[in-house]
Motif scaffolding. Structure first.
Motif, PDB file in Angstrom:
ATOM      1  N   LEU A  91       2.187  -4.946   2.254  1.00 47.39           N
ATOM      2  CA  LEU A  91       2.719  -6.110   1.475  1.00 47.39           C
ATOM      3  C   LEU A  91       1.808  -6.965   1.046  1.00 47.39           C
ATOM      4  O   LEU A  91       2.157  -7.573  -0.366  1.00 47.39           O
ATOM      5  N   LEU A  92       0.924  -7.396   1.662  1.00 54.94           N
ATOM      6  CA  LEU A  92      -0.169  -8.794   1.277  1.00 54.94           C
ATOM      7  C   LEU A  92      -1.267  -7.975   0.305  1.00 54.94           C
ATOM      8  O   LEU A  92      -1.498  -8.581  -0.628  1.00 54.94           O
ATOM      9  N   LEU A  93      -1.498  -6.692   0.674  1.00 53.92           N
ATOM     10  CA  LEU A  93      -2.692  -6.147  -0.119  1.00 53.92           C
ATOM     11  C   LEU A  93      -2.317  -5.755  -1.351  1.00 53.92           C
ATOM     12  O   LEU A  93      -3.102  -5.664  -2.311  1.00 53.92           O
ATOM     13  N   LEU A  94      -0.934  -5.251  -1.641  1.00 51.04           N
ATOM     14  CA  LEU A  94      -0.389  -4.922  -2.905  1.00 51.04           C
ATOM     15  C   LEU A  94      -0.005  -5.990  -3.871  1.00 51.04           C
ATOM     16  O   LEU A  94       0.229  -5.782  -4.981  1.00 51.04           O
ATOM     17  N   ASP A  95       0.111  -7.436  -3.223  1.00 49.93           N
ATOM     18  CA  ASP A  95       0.857  -8.279  -4.262  1.00 49.93           C
ATOM     19  C   ASP A  95      -0.260  -8.595  -5.200  1.00 49.93           C
ATOM     20  O   ASP A  95      -1.369  -8.650  -5.059  1.00 49.93           O
ATOM     21  N   GLU A  96       0.640  -9.143  -6.289  1.00 48.68           N
ATOM     22  CA  GLU A  96      -0.125  -9.172  -7.576  1.00 48.68           C
ATOM     23  C   GLU A  96      -0.443 -10.904  -7.835  1.00 48.68           C
ATOM     24  O   GLU A  96      -1.361 -11.189  -8.582  1.00 48.68           O
ATOM     25  N   ASP A  97       0.181 -11.629  -6.822  1.00 48.72           N
ATOM     26  CA  ASP A  97       0.155 -13.095  -7.492  1.00 48.72           C
ATOM     27  C   ASP A  97      -0.153 -13.992  -6.026  1.00 48.72           C
ATOM     28  O   ASP A  97      -0.549 -15.365  -6.128  1.00 48.72           O
ATOM     29  N   LYS A 130       1.936   3.394  -2.687  1.00 46.30           N
ATOM     30  CA  LYS A 130       1.784   3.866  -4.146  1.00 46.30           C
ATOM     31  C   LYS A 130       0.892   3.140  -4.974  1.00 46.30           C
ATOM     32  O   LYS A 130       0.637   3.563  -6.100  1.00 46.30           O
ATOM     33  N   ALA A 131       0.000   2.488  -4.458  1.00 47.44           N
ATOM     34  CA  ALA A 131      -1.072   1.998  -5.174  1.00 47.44           C
ATOM     35  C   ALA A 131      -2.312   1.270  -4.256  1.00 47.44           C
ATOM     36  O   ALA A 131      -1.922   1.114  -3.111  1.00 47.44           O
ATOM     37  N   PRO A 132      -3.434   1.198  -4.710  1.00 49.98           N
ATOM     38  CA  PRO A 132      -4.533   0.468  -3.761  1.00 49.98           C
ATOM     39  C   PRO A 132      -4.476  -0.874  -3.996  1.00 49.98           C
ATOM     40  O   PRO A 132      -3.590  -1.268  -4.417  1.00 49.98           O
ATOM     41  N   ILE A 133      -5.377  -1.483  -3.126  1.00 49.81           N
ATOM     42  CA  ILE A 133      -5.286  -2.933  -3.080  1.00 49.81           C
ATOM     43  C   ILE A 133      -5.433  -3.554  -4.575  1.00 49.81           C
ATOM     44  O   ILE A 133      -6.007  -2.936  -5.422  1.00 49.81           O
ATOM     45  N   SER A 134      -4.281  -4.628  -4.658  1.00 48.05           N
ATOM     46  CA  SER A 134      -4.610  -5.356  -6.076  1.00 48.05           C
ATOM     47  C   SER A 134      -5.855  -6.049  -6.326  1.00 48.05           C
ATOM     48  O   SER A 134      -6.486  -6.702  -5.344  1.00 48.05           O
ATOM     49  N   PRO A 194       6.088 -12.381   4.233  1.00 50.43           N
ATOM     50  CA  PRO A 194       6.729 -12.995   2.985  1.00 50.43           C
ATOM     51  C   PRO A 194       6.178 -14.517   2.665  1.00 50.43           C
ATOM     52  O   PRO A 194       6.525 -14.901   1.562  1.00 50.43           O
ATOM     53  N   ILE A 195       5.332 -14.860   3.602  1.00 57.28           N
ATOM     54  CA  ILE A 195       4.778 -16.248   3.343  1.00 57.28           C
ATOM     55  C   ILE A 195       3.570 -16.141   2.362  1.00 57.28           C
ATOM     56  O   ILE A 195       3.634 -17.075   1.626  1.00 57.28           O
ATOM     57  N   GLY A 196       3.194 -14.946   2.012  1.00 56.18           N
ATOM     58  CA  GLY A 196       2.081 -14.650   1.190  1.00 56.18           C
ATOM     59  C   GLY A 196       0.614 -15.006   1.586  1.00 56.18           C
ATOM     60  O   GLY A 196       0.651 -15.935   2.394  1.00 56.18           O
ATOM     61  N   LEU A 197      -0.347 -14.140   0.992  1.00 54.65           N
ATOM     62  CA  LEU A 197      -1.603 -14.409   1.431  1.00 54.65           C
ATOM     63  C   LEU A 197      -2.170 -15.638   0.941  1.00 54.65           C
ATOM     64  O   LEU A 197      -3.005 -16.272   1.630  1.00 54.65           O
ATOM     65  N   ASP A 198      -1.580 -16.151  -0.158  1.00 49.65           N
ATOM     66  CA  ASP A 198      -2.303 -17.351  -0.736  1.00 49.65           C
ATOM     67  C   ASP A 198      -1.707 -18.619   0.162  1.00 49.65           C
ATOM     68  O   ASP A 198      -2.254 -19.748   0.033  1.00 49.65           O
ATOM     69  N   VAL A 199      -0.784 -18.536   0.973  1.00 50.80           N
ATOM     70  CA  VAL A 199      -0.345 -19.560   1.753  1.00 50.80           C
ATOM     71  C   VAL A 199      -0.750 -19.388   3.310  1.00 50.80           C
ATOM     72  O   VAL A 199      -1.109 -20.410   3.990  1.00 50.80           O
ATOM     73  N   ILE A 200      -0.875 -18.237   3.760  1.00 47.18           N
ATOM     74  CA  ILE A 200      -1.256 -18.077   5.085  1.00 47.18           C
ATOM     75  C   ILE A 200      -2.539 -18.204   5.198  1.00 47.18           C
ATOM     76  O   ILE A 200      -2.956 -18.939   6.227  1.00 47.18           O
ATOM     77  N   LEU A 201      -3.514 -17.851   4.302  1.00 49.48           N
ATOM     78  CA  LEU A 201      -4.976 -18.135   4.443  1.00 49.48           C
ATOM     79  C   LEU A 201      -5.170 -19.583   4.630  1.00 49.48           C
ATOM     80  O   LEU A 201      -5.886 -20.158   5.766  1.00 49.48           O
ATOM     81  N   TYR A 242      -5.943  -9.073  -7.348  1.00 54.87           N
ATOM     82  CA  TYR A 242      -5.739 -10.110  -6.801  1.00 54.87           C
ATOM     83  C   TYR A 242      -5.951 -10.377  -5.418  1.00 54.87           C
ATOM     84  O   TYR A 242      -6.951 -11.339  -5.099  1.00 54.87           O
ATOM     85  N   ALA A 243      -5.544  -9.620  -4.683  1.00 54.02           N
ATOM     86  CA  ALA A 243      -5.732  -9.610  -3.143  1.00 54.02           C
ATOM     87  C   ALA A 243      -7.089  -9.266  -2.927  1.00 54.02           C
ATOM     88  O   ALA A 243      -7.669 -10.095  -1.993  1.00 54.02           O
ATOM     89  N   TYR A 244      -7.825  -8.563  -3.516  1.00 56.05           N
ATOM     90  CA  TYR A 244      -9.268  -8.360  -3.382  1.00 56.05           C
ATOM     91  C   TYR A 244      -9.954  -9.526  -3.619  1.00 56.05           C
ATOM     92  O   TYR A 244     -10.734  -9.980  -2.772  1.00 56.05           O
ATOM     93  N   GLN A 245      -9.715 -10.291  -4.642  1.00 53.69           N
ATOM     94  CA  GLN A 245     -10.406 -11.484  -5.028  1.00 53.69           C
ATOM     95  C   GLN A 245     -10.065 -12.566  -4.261  1.00 53.69           C
ATOM     96  O   GLN A 245     -10.984 -13.446  -3.809  1.00 53.69           O
ATOM     97  N   ARG A 246      -8.928 -12.684  -3.645  1.00 51.99           N
ATOM     98  CA  ARG A 246      -8.590 -13.786  -2.759  1.00 51.99           C
ATOM     99  C   ARG A 246      -9.293 -13.394  -1.446  1.00 51.99           C
ATOM    100  O   ARG A 246      -9.652 -14.628  -0.681  1.00 51.99           O
TER     101      ARG A 246
END
Length: 320
Positions: A115-121, A206-210, A88-95, A212-216
């Protein structure tokens, strides 16, 4: 004049109340405080291990409670540190929270949960509060509105948290939290939580990597390489359904991740497990025997990907 004094008094009272809540939530007693302490301990470990050619494992709790860095270190013969934190910290803060610890020659193994791979922001429930707790508010360029809301909330303990802390004091004589247990010198957890009352169910993807996550992650590869290090990716082990939609989405995710960096995974199962006996308290966290199996498997996959670099690298074991 009287109105101004009243307003000043209310502001002072509100400030004191927020400060008391912040001390509980972020400094001592609240779940956020235990997460902060674990983060600071892991960053200190990364500073202590001076050897080159380290393997730094990043991700959320799906890395922290899944990988046994000590086992991988034995298998690889190079320093391995488990720097996994909390999804829940989120990919944009973990990295960015761990980026400063990356050195030339390191291999960064990122194992993101879905949870991180499917996140949109790139942000999660704890993004803003975690940055505030570690003294870096706004880390990850969190939006101003969310940061303002999180700043207010970090000073407001929930009734549930206060009740739990009160029971801890009465029953255990101390405050505890999900991340309050000690970690090893490799950053691994020393206590694994077990599933208690809730029954298992197979997770569906239910979905592949978003996008946003791919670009991040693409951006993160550039950031890692700018430091003279190498990025490797890993699919998480997951207790999951083997329905066609889940398999298709995981395969698409694997294909896109492999286009960014070498991907560690079982190409047959894509790391989807249908046996819940591997798992501890969640669909990602593994029990001790499974952590060892998983870590040996990761080391073998790592050698296949990085074999020449490992063979040519003089390795010094960190002191224990």
């Amino acid at each position: 004049m009287r109105k101004l004094l009243n307003l000043t008094s209310w502001v002072a009272i509100a400030g004191l109340a927020w400060t008391a809540g912040y001390i509980y939530n972020a400094r001592y007693g609240g779940e956020l405080s235990w997460l902060r302490i674990m983060y600071e301990q892991k960053m200190a470990l990364a500073d202590q291990v001076q050897e080159s050619k380290r393997v730094l494992i990043l991700g959320g709790s799906g890395a922290h409670y899944t990988v046994d860095a000590g086992v991988m270190q034995q298998e690889l013969g190079r320093p391995v540190l488990n720097l996994g934190l909390d999804g829940p910290i989120g990919l944009d803060v973990i990295l960015p929270s761990v980026k400063d610890k990356i050195r030339p020659g390191d291999v960064v193994l990122l194992i993101p949960e879905y949870l991180l791979l499917l996140d949109e922001d790139g942000f999660g429930d704890r993004s803003g509060q975690f940055g505030i707790a570690i003294g870096k508010p706004g880390l990850g360029r969190i939006p101003t509105q969310q940061l303002a809301q999180d700043t207010l909330m970090v000073g407001a303990p929930t009734l549930r948290a206060l009740t739990k802390s009160s029971l801890d004091v009465v029953e255990k004589g101390k405050l505890t939290g999900y991340y309050s247990d000690p970690i090893t010198q490799n950053g691994d957890p020393t206590v694994l939580k077990q599933r208690t009352k809730s029954k298992w169910w197979q997770m569906k993807i239910k979905a592949p990597i978003s996008d946003y996550a791919y670009q991040r992650i693409v951006q993160f590869r550039q950031e890692v390489e700018a430091k003279g290090a190498t990025l490797v990716l890993g699919l998480p082990w997951l207790y999951a359904s083997d329905d066609p939609q889940t398999i298709e989405n995981v395969q698409k995710t694997a294909t896109k991740l492999a286009a960014i960096a070498p991907l560690l995974h079982d190409p047959t199962s894509f790391n989807l497990k249908t046996d819940s006996s591997f798992f501890a308290d969640t669909h990602y966290h593994l029990n001790q025997p499974a952590r060892r199996i998983r870590s040996v498997e990761l080391a073998q996959q790592f050698k296949q990907v990085m074999g020449d670099q490992i063979a040519s690298s003089p390795i010094n074991q960190p002191s224990q």
